[in-house]
Design an enzyme around this catalytic site. Structure first.
Site, PDB file in Angstrom:
ATOM      1  N   CYS A 126       2.614 -71.461-106.631  1.00  0.00           N
ATOM      2  CA  CYS A 126       3.269 -70.821-107.755  1.00  0.00           C
ATOM      3  C   CYS A 126       4.073 -69.623-107.279  1.00  0.00           C
ATOM      4  O   CYS A 126       4.228 -69.386-106.087  1.00  0.00           O
ATOM      5  CB  CYS A 126       2.231 -70.358-108.782  1.00  0.00           C
ATOM      6  SG  CYS A 126       1.064 -71.655-109.275  1.00  0.00           S
ATOM      7  N   ARG A 169       4.363 -71.405-112.749  1.00  0.00           N
ATOM      8  CA  ARG A 169       3.328 -72.335-112.308  1.00  0.00           C
ATOM      9  C   ARG A 169       3.875 -73.656-111.797  1.00  0.00           C
ATOM     10  O   ARG A 169       4.689 -74.307-112.457  1.00  0.00           O
ATOM     11  CB  ARG A 169       2.352 -72.618-113.457  1.00  0.00           C
ATOM     12  CG  ARG A 169       1.168 -73.491-113.045  1.00  0.00           C
ATOM     13  CD  ARG A 169       0.286 -73.853-114.221  1.00  0.00           C
ATOM     14  NE  ARG A 169      -0.887 -74.627-113.790  1.00  0.00           N
ATOM     15  CZ  ARG A 169      -1.633 -75.364-114.589  1.00  0.00           C
ATOM     16  NH1 ARG A 169      -1.340 -75.441-115.879  1.00  0.00           N
ATOM     17  NH2 ARG A 169      -2.659 -76.051-114.122  1.00  0.00           N
ATOM     18  N   LEU A 170       3.418 -74.033-110.613  1.00  0.00           N
ATOM     19  CA  LEU A 170       3.562 -75.388-110.107  1.00  0.00           C
ATOM     20  C   LEU A 170       2.187 -76.030-110.245  1.00  0.00           C
ATOM     21  O   LEU A 170       1.251 -75.675-109.528  1.00  0.00           O
ATOM     22  CB  LEU A 170       4.010 -75.392-108.645  1.00  0.00           C
ATOM     23  CG  LEU A 170       4.137 -76.759-107.958  1.00  0.00           C
ATOM     24  CD1 LEU A 170       5.214 -77.600-108.631  1.00  0.00           C
ATOM     25  CD2 LEU A 170       4.436 -76.602-106.474  1.00  0.00           C
ATOM     26  N   GLY A 190      -1.262 -70.187-104.636  1.00  0.00           N
ATOM     27  CA  GLY A 190      -1.917 -70.813-103.494  1.00  0.00           C
ATOM     28  C   GLY A 190      -2.931 -71.849-103.904  1.00  0.00           C
ATOM     29  O   GLY A 190      -2.895 -72.384-105.019  1.00  0.00           O
ATOM     30  N   GLU A 191      -3.836 -72.140-102.987  1.00  0.00           N
ATOM     31  CA  GLU A 191      -4.912 -73.102-103.224  1.00  0.00           C
ATOM     32  C   GLU A 191      -6.177 -72.610-102.539  1.00  0.00           C
ATOM     33  O   GLU A 191      -6.132 -72.157-101.391  1.00  0.00           O
ATOM     34  CB  GLU A 191      -4.559 -74.488-102.672  1.00  0.00           C
ATOM     35  CG  GLU A 191      -3.294 -75.113-103.243  1.00  0.00           C
ATOM     36  CD  GLU A 191      -3.411 -75.509-104.700  1.00  0.00           C
ATOM     37  OE1 GLU A 191      -4.556 -75.655-105.186  1.00  0.00           O
ATOM     38  OE2 GLU A 191      -2.365 -75.653-105.360  1.00  0.00           O
ATOM     39  N   ASP A 239      -8.916 -73.753-109.620  1.00  0.00           N
ATOM     40  CA  ASP A 239      -9.467 -72.833-108.619  1.00  0.00           C
ATOM     41  C   ASP A 239      -9.235 -71.378-109.012  1.00  0.00           C
ATOM     42  O   ASP A 239      -9.967 -70.487-108.578  1.00  0.00           O
ATOM     43  CB  ASP A 239      -8.893 -73.121-107.225  1.00  0.00           C
ATOM     44  CG  ASP A 239      -7.377 -73.198-107.188  1.00  0.00           C
ATOM     45  OD1 ASP A 239      -6.742 -73.144-108.262  1.00  0.00           O
ATOM     46  OD2 ASP A 239      -6.813 -73.334-106.088  1.00  0.00           O
ATOM     47  N   ILE A 292      13.032 -85.968 -90.879  1.00  0.00           N
ATOM     48  CA  ILE A 292      14.497 -85.858 -90.796  1.00  0.00           C
ATOM     49  C   ILE A 292      14.887 -85.802 -89.324  1.00  0.00           C
ATOM     50  O   ILE A 292      14.110 -85.386 -88.464  1.00  0.00           O
ATOM     51  CB  ILE A 292      15.042 -84.640 -91.566  1.00  0.00           C
ATOM     52  CG1 ILE A 292      14.400 -83.330 -91.070  1.00  0.00           C
ATOM     53  CG2 ILE A 292      14.825 -84.793 -93.055  1.00  0.00           C
ATOM     54  CD1 ILE A 292      15.228 -82.576 -90.118  1.00  0.00           C
TER      55      ILE A 292
END
Length: 626
Positions: A2, A50-51, A77-78, A101, A289
């Site tokens: 996020c 927020r993602l 984060g996570e 979380d 790539i």
């Protein structure tokens, strides 16, 4: 993943609109939801973009309030071990409303205060308003995966995930920090705590901050010590690494959205993909790539790794038409950033985001077990270095390294080789940036505006730490690089490259338990007979053919010189010949460097790329202020 922002003031209530504007400018980091929260008495406004990754429901909305305490958090984060931590909290009587979380951090803080950081396994940057104590608690993860920028203002603090929106805040000055510019010209990135702006600072990795009416203080909460070695056989060390890394990969596969991996075809990303394939019940989606210039193209190796692991592979070719990308990069990095591998990083992240929301990568392998050429010492060189006592201080060795970097005569270069290969090889990390702008030319370029003692002080600080926390040259270089190059360059590069398109990237090799495990290993399992990443390559041999594992290292670069002399030449000349874009740098040094590169075949591509990105940033800021 996020974006976070906020303003805390104990003098006058912060304006919610200015925080909302910062959140709007980081919406690319979190395109799924936005939120704003003012504290009951108006001292604090927190904002969040927020993602959605874990718990996609509205219950995961941020800013998130703790109804028991009135505390509120914005989190980027996570936390990979959040499920185990949640069970621990539930056993102690806590009840949860969401599956996120973020809520776990609130519960842990309620019980442990700032010491909750010791329990978190993940990547994070957050700000938590403590309603009863009337203070804000900032924290950043151990290695620096997630950014946190702040500016101390009258009566409080303003913060944001990215520098550019923070610099636009009406209470924040845009005056340039000449020290930061000097560091940029030396390193081609700006290390924490500096930013290009005098008033804006970066919270360093593994640190937390506390702000209340009495002021602001910063504390370190984690470090790695390489001196406490374990006695372990090679087989047990190898099995232990596989177990630790497999667990790190498994934890990072927990997600409620599509998952994939960035696959370069090198050892680091390939072993991560192999472990993902082992743990996954379906083909892993991988993304690569490459370039038409064969010297920079790793696509065949990435395809080989994908075939062996049975992935659903998506390769793409990057063309040399990248001029349009550079202004966007300058805006997103928010300050000059001169690592040219940011270009392919932007492209591979864009390619992955078309299919997935989360992607694993192989970042950190070189800094974990010694993958760069400067680490590659023979047994004889390591024995010789070990036999020389530490009779010189860090400042004396830094001064020696600085002098050696500037020598040009053949006898002096021989002495430099002897010193850095047999005496104090750790000086290779101190000198790793000397090819960009040496001290003499950089001083001319800056017109002596930088402090003469800045770089020696900066180098000495980190070398002193390396000497205190590691005994061997290899471990000292690892400690040094993990505090400078990794968080200042590599992790900044990937955070911005991924988050500019709303892609979350996860790095199992940077799991702090994996780092601590490898730090305790004997040096022979890192560099063995002049070969780096020895143990990681032995592990990779369990999944890939030996010839694949031990081919020559390529790196993740672009054909900078060819592009600057070719399709980017008009932009290069226009930018570097602009007095406004190059202010306050010396025109004669720039013109001489450009002439040698364009007309006399001297490869100044790294220097010129750094100047080009500096000019791109200057032009962006001038447009903002116009």
């Amino acid at each position: 993943m996020c974006g976070i922002a906020g303003h805390i003031s104990f003098q006058r209530p912060p304006e919610a609109a200015t925080v909302a504007e910062m959140v709007r400018r980081i919406r690319h980091r979190g395109p799924d939801d936005r939120g704003l929260w003012p504290s009951p008495k108006g001292e604090c406004v927190l904002g969040h973009a927020r993602l959605s990754i874990i718990d996609l429901s509205p219950l995961g909305h941020q800013p998130m309030l703790d109804p028991e305490t009135g505390n509120c958090i914005v989190f980027n984060g996570e936390i990979y071990n959040f499920q185990a931590l949640r069970r621990e909290c539930e056993a102690a009587g806590d009840r949860f409303r969401s599956q996120s979380d973020t809520e776990v951090i609130l519960a842990l803080y309620r019980r442990h205060g700032v010491h909750c950081l010791q329990k978190l396994r993940g990547m994070f940057a957050f700000a938590l308003w403590d309603e009863s104590r009337k203070r804000v608690f900032f924290a950043r993860d151990r290695v620096g995966k997630k950014p946190l920028n702040y500016a101390l203002v009258d009566g409080g603090i303003v913060f944001c995930s990215e520098i550019d929106p923070l610099a636009r805040h009406p209470d924040v000055s845009r005056d340039m920090d000449i020290e930061a510019l000097e560091l940029y010209l030396q390193c081609q990135y700006i290390p924490a705590p500096w930013t290009i702006y005098q008033q804006i600072r970066k919270l360093p990795p593994a640190h937390y901050g506390l702000l209340d009416r009495d002021g602001f203080r910063i504390e370190q909460y984690w470090n790695v010590d390489y001196t406490n070695k374990v006695r372990i056989s090679e087989q047990d060390a190898l099995d232990g690494l596989e177990e630790k890394l497999t667990e790190a990969v498994r934890l990072r596969m927990i997600t409620d959205v599509p998952l994939g991996a960035l696959l370069s075809g090198g050892v680091d990303s390939s072993i991560v993909v192999a472990l993902m394939a082992k743990l996954s019940g379906q083909p892993v989606r991988t993304f690569s790539i490459g370039f038409r210039e064969e010297a920079f193209n790793e696509l065949p190796f990435a395809q080989q790794a994908a075939d062996i692991c049975g992935t659903a592979h998506h390769p793409e070719i990057v063309e040399d038409d990248v001029a349009h990308l550079l202004p966007r990069m300058a805006q997103h990095y928010g300050e000059p950033f001169g690592d040219s591998s940011a270009v392919p990083s932007f492209f591979v992240c864009q390619a992955a985001r078309r299919h997935v929301t989360v992607a694993m990568n192989g970042d950190g392998g070189d800094e974990l077990l010694g993958g760069y050429s400067r680490y590659l010492l023979s047994p004889a060189k390591m024995r010789m270095a070990a036999a020389i006592p530490d009779v010189f201080s860090a400042s004396q060795l830094t001064a020696l390294a600085t002098r050696l970097a500037a020598v040009t005569s053949i006898p002096a270069r021989v002495i430099r080789k002897l010193v850095t290969e047999f005496g104090w090889p750790e000086l290779r990390s101190v000198n790793m940036y000397s090819g960009f702008w040496d001290d003499r030319i950089r001083s001319r370029l800056l017109r002596m505006k930088g402090g003469a003692d800045l770089l020696p002080r900066w180098r000495t600080t980190w070398l002193k730490g390396a000497m205190a926390h590691a005994d061997s040259p290899v471990d000292r270089m690892l400690w040094y690089d993990n505090r400078t190059y990794l968080p200042g360059d590599l992790l900044v590069k990937m955070d911005i490259a991924s988050m500019h398109c709303g892609l979350e990237t996860r790095s199992p090799l940077l799991d702090h338990e994996v780092i601590e495990y490898c730090a305790a290993l004997p040096v022979r399992y890192k560099v063995n007979n002049g070969a780096g990443k020895y143990l990681l390559k032995k592990l990779t041999e369990r999944y890939f053919p030996r010839e694949f594992v031990h081919r020559r290292k390529m790196g993740f670069g672009i054909p900078v010189a060819g592009w600057l002399r070719g399709p980017l030449r008009p932009l290069l000349e226009d930018t570097l010949r602009s007095a406004q874009a190059m202010e306050p740098l010396d025109r004669s040094v720039i013109d001489h460097t450009l002439d040698e590169f364009l007309n006399h075949g001297v490869d100044h591509s790294s220097r010129l790329w750094a100047l080009l990105m500096y000019g791109a940033w200057r032009r962006h800021t001038m447009a903002v202020q116009a």
